[in-house]
Design a protein around this motif. Structure first.
Motif, short mmCIF file in Angstrom:
data_model
loop_
_atom_site.label_atom_id
_atom_site.label_comp_id
_atom_site.label_asym_id
_atom_site.label_seq_id
_atom_site.Cartn_x
_atom_site.Cartn_y
_atom_site.Cartn_z
N MET A 140 0.98 -1.21 -0.09
CA MET A 140 -0.54 -0.08 0.28
C MET A 140 0.89 1.23 0.19
SD MET A 140 -2.76 0.59 2.63
CE MET A 140 -4.24 -0.33 2.55
N THR A 141 0.81 1.95 -1.73
CA THR A 141 1.87 3.43 -1.49
C THR A 141 1.26 4.25 -0.87
OG1 THR A 141 0.52 3.79 -2.98
CG2 THR A 141 2.56 2.59 -3.13
N ALA A 142 1.81 4.87 1.26
CA ALA A 142 0.97 5.44 1.33
C ALA A 142 2.23 6.14 2.54
CB ALA A 142 0.22 4.92 2.61
N ARG A 143 2.08 7.07 3.19
CA ARG A 143 2.74 7.63 4.43
C ARG A 143 2.87 6.36 5.29
NH1 ARG A 143 -2.05 10.83 5.05
NH2 ARG A 143 -3.89 9.87 6.32
N PRO A 144 4.29 6.63 6.13
CA PRO A 144 4.82 5.41 6.89
C PRO A 144 3.55 5.44 7.90
CG PRO A 144 6.44 7.33 6.97
CD PRO A 144 5.52 7.96 5.89
N LEU A 145 3.17 3.78 8.54
CA LEU A 145 2.55 3.80 9.94
C LEU A 145 3.02 2.66 10.35
CD1 LEU A 145 -0.95 1.80 8.80
CD2 LEU A 145 0.24 0.47 10.27
N PHE B 63 -13.55 -0.66 8.60
CA PHE B 63 -12.06 -1.05 9.91
C PHE B 63 -12.85 -1.40 11.90
CE2 PHE B 63 -9.69 0.22 13.83
CZ PHE B 63 -8.63 0.51 13.40
N GLY B 64 -13.94 -1.14 12.07
CA GLY B 64 -14.63 -2.04 13.43
C GLY B 64 -14.99 -3.58 12.84
N GLY B 65 -14.68 -4.08 11.39
CA GLY B 65 -15.37 -4.67 11.16
C GLY B 65 -14.51 -6.24 11.13
N VAL B 66 -13.46 -5.65 10.72
CA VAL B 66 -11.66 -6.43 10.54
C VAL B 66 -11.34 -6.51 12.04
CG1 VAL B 66 -8.73 -5.65 10.63
CG2 VAL B 66 -10.73 -5.38 8.86
N VAL B 67 -11.30 -5.24 13.36
CA VAL B 67 -11.09 -5.69 14.77
C VAL B 67 -12.42 -6.63 15.36
CG1 VAL B 67 -11.53 -4.74 17.26
CG2 VAL B 67 -10.53 -2.95 15.25
N ARG B 68 -13.49 -6.90 14.97
CA ARG B 68 -14.11 -7.43 15.24
C ARG B 68 -14.20 -9.26 15.12
NH1 ARG B 68 -18.29 -5.20 13.95
NH2 ARG B 68 -18.94 -6.16 11.66
N ASN B 69 -13.70 -9.73 13.89
CA ASN B 69 -13.32 -10.47 13.05
C ASN B 69 -12.07 -10.85 13.38
OD1 ASN B 69 -15.12 -10.51 11.41
ND2 ASN B 69 -14.72 -10.14 9.63
N LEU B 70 -11.22 -9.65 13.83
CA LEU B 70 -9.61 -10.95 14.26
C LEU B 70 -9.78 -11.07 15.25
CD1 LEU B 70 -7.42 -8.14 12.77
CD2 LEU B 70 -7.34 -10.79 12.41
N ARG B 71 -11.28 -10.20 16.62
CA ARG B 71 -11.17 -11.11 18.13
C ARG B 71 -11.87 -11.93 18.13
NH1 ARG B 71 -12.69 -5.30 21.09
NH2 ARG B 71 -12.69 -6.37 22.85
N GLU B 72 -13.09 -12.28 17.01
CA GLU B 72 -13.49 -13.38 17.39
C GLU B 72 -12.97 -14.64 16.70
OE1 GLU B 72 -16.91 -12.43 16.13
OE2 GLU B 72 -17.82 -10.59 17.66
N LEU C 156 -12.36 -11.61 6.17
CA LEU C 156 -11.91 -10.58 5.63
C LEU C 156 -12.02 -10.34 3.98
CD1 LEU C 156 -9.86 -9.53 8.47
CD2 LEU C 156 -12.34 -8.87 7.96
N ASP C 157 -12.53 -9.69 3.91
CA ASP C 157 -12.33 -9.06 1.89
C ASP C 157 -10.92 -8.36 2.20
OD1 ASP C 157 -12.21 -8.37 -0.69
OD2 ASP C 157 -14.97 -7.95 -0.59
N ILE C 158 -10.12 -9.16 1.79
CA ILE C 158 -8.15 -8.23 1.93
C ILE C 158 -9.02 -6.65 0.31
CG2 ILE C 158 -5.94 -7.82 1.82
CD1 ILE C 158 -6.26 -10.93 2.61
N LEU D 120 -2.99 -6.63 4.98
CA LEU D 120 -4.80 -5.64 5.08
C LEU D 120 -4.09 -4.47 5.17
CD1 LEU D 120 -6.61 -7.05 8.10
CD2 LEU D 120 -7.23 -6.69 5.64
N PHE D 121 -2.54 -3.65 5.69
CA PHE D 121 -2.43 -2.56 6.74
C PHE D 121 -0.86 -2.63 5.49
CE2 PHE D 121 -4.64 -3.66 9.82
CZ PHE D 121 -5.36 -2.88 9.94
N GLY D 122 -0.30 -3.81 4.92
CA GLY D 122 0.85 -3.06 4.42
C GLY D 122 2.03 -3.10 5.10
N PRO D 123 3.16 -2.58 4.09
CA PRO D 123 4.06 -2.14 5.50
C PRO D 123 3.66 -1.12 6.49
CG PRO D 123 4.78 -1.59 3.26
CD PRO D 123 3.53 -1.70 3.44
N ALA D 124 4.48 -1.45 8.08
CA ALA D 124 4.61 -0.90 9.14
C ALA D 124 5.89 -1.57 10.56
CB ALA D 124 2.85 -1.41 9.66
#
Length: 297
Positions: free
Chosen positions: A3-8, A51-60, A66-68, A112-116
């Motif tokens: 994901m080409t964007a600013r640092p994360l 974003f809430g869906g990702v959190v919920r799915n990962l927690r459960e 997930l549709d990446i 999901l989030f790319g380099p970090a």
């Protein structure tokens, strides 16, 4: 693809290691940083959002639901809508139990989030286990009644410490760092001991700043003026308990809980023996003086 964007920066916990304090008092106040979390963690994203869906799915544990590509497209637009120099994502349940699922979870977060840069905040094992035990949902999750005491619970957990569902897996900090390092690059994993927050605030701020990409004095100043963190979900559970059972019953429960906090020396030694090898490895790899902070090594 990346994901080409600013640092994360990706703050992955640990649970019960100061996440609420950092979320409510530091993360959403960092200058030049777009903070991503659900709203009850001082973030901008509703629990019904992608974003809430990702959190919920990962927690459960529903990682495969997930549709990446769809999430990546949404997250890219969310970042574009928040002018900043860099991004910070925080969710302590990203780093939960081990077993075969954690490496899958780390790889999924990378997709999901790319380099970090990954930030892990750790805590002395005895304190971490105590907080875990007294978290309300843990009583249900590990099949314990409210009358169980900490020492008996911890002893039972130690009897099955190598099982991937055991809460003791949360103190295998070296394995967690290794798995996130395999997904994001070992040089991109930063581990910070929570004890520095009270014992050595400048060192804690400097450690966080390494992961957050912000000046250390700036981070320390924000931490210095922190208020009392409030976990609204736990507060809501307490209010609901009072309404259902009455004040006297709740007070009796709280008094009983306070009397069950003792850990026998024998149990403490068993916990230290289990945790020490991994702590020694993470202390060496991250160049952290964990023994000075009371960690068993």
């Amino acid at each position: 693809s990346t994901m080409t964007a600013r640092p994360l920066t990706l703050h992955v916990g640990l649970p019960k290691a100061g996440s609420t304090t950092l979320q409510q008092n530091l993360f959403h106040r960092l200058p030049g940083t777009a903070y991503h979390a659900i709203r009850r963690k001082a973030g901008p994203h509703d629990e019904a959002s992608p974003f809430g869906g990702v959190v919920r799915n990962l927690r459960e544990g529903h990682c495969l639901d997930l549709d990446i590509p769809a999430f990546r497209a949404w997250f890219r637009s969310a970042r574009d809508a928040m002018p900043a120099d860099r991004d910070l994502v925080s969710e302590e349940r990203f780093c939960d139990h081990l077993g075969p699922g954690l490496r899958q979870r780390a790889d999924l977060l990378r997709a999901l989030f790319g380099p970090a840069t990954v930030l892990m905040v750790i805590r002395r094992p005895e304190a971490l286990m105590s907080s875990t035990f007294f978290q309300e949902r843990r009583f249900v999750r590990y099949g314990l009644s409210r009358g169980a005491n900490l020492d008996a619970w911890l002893g039972a957990a130690l009897d099955h410490a190598d099982h991937f569902l055991s809460p003791l897996q949360m103190v295998r900090y070296d394995v967690m760092a290794e798995m996130f390092g395999a997904a994001f690059g070992h040089e991109n994993v930063v581990v910070a001991p929570l004890e520095w927050l009270s014992a050595a605030p400048p060192r804690f701020a400097a450690r966080l700043s390494t992961a957050l990409g912000r000046p250390g004095p700036e981070t320390e100043a924000l931490l210095t003026v922190r208020g009392r963190a409030e976990n609204t979900r736990n507060a809501g559970a307490l209010i609901g308990n009072v309404r259902r059972n009455g004040v006297r019953q709740v007070v009796r429960e709280l008094l009983a809980a306070s009397q069950s906090r003792h850990i026998r020396p024998e149990t403490a030694r068993r916990l230290a023996a289990f945790a020490a090898p991994g702590i020694a490895r993470i202390a060496e790899r991250q160049n952290l003086p964990l023994a000075e902070l009371g960690y068993p090594v």
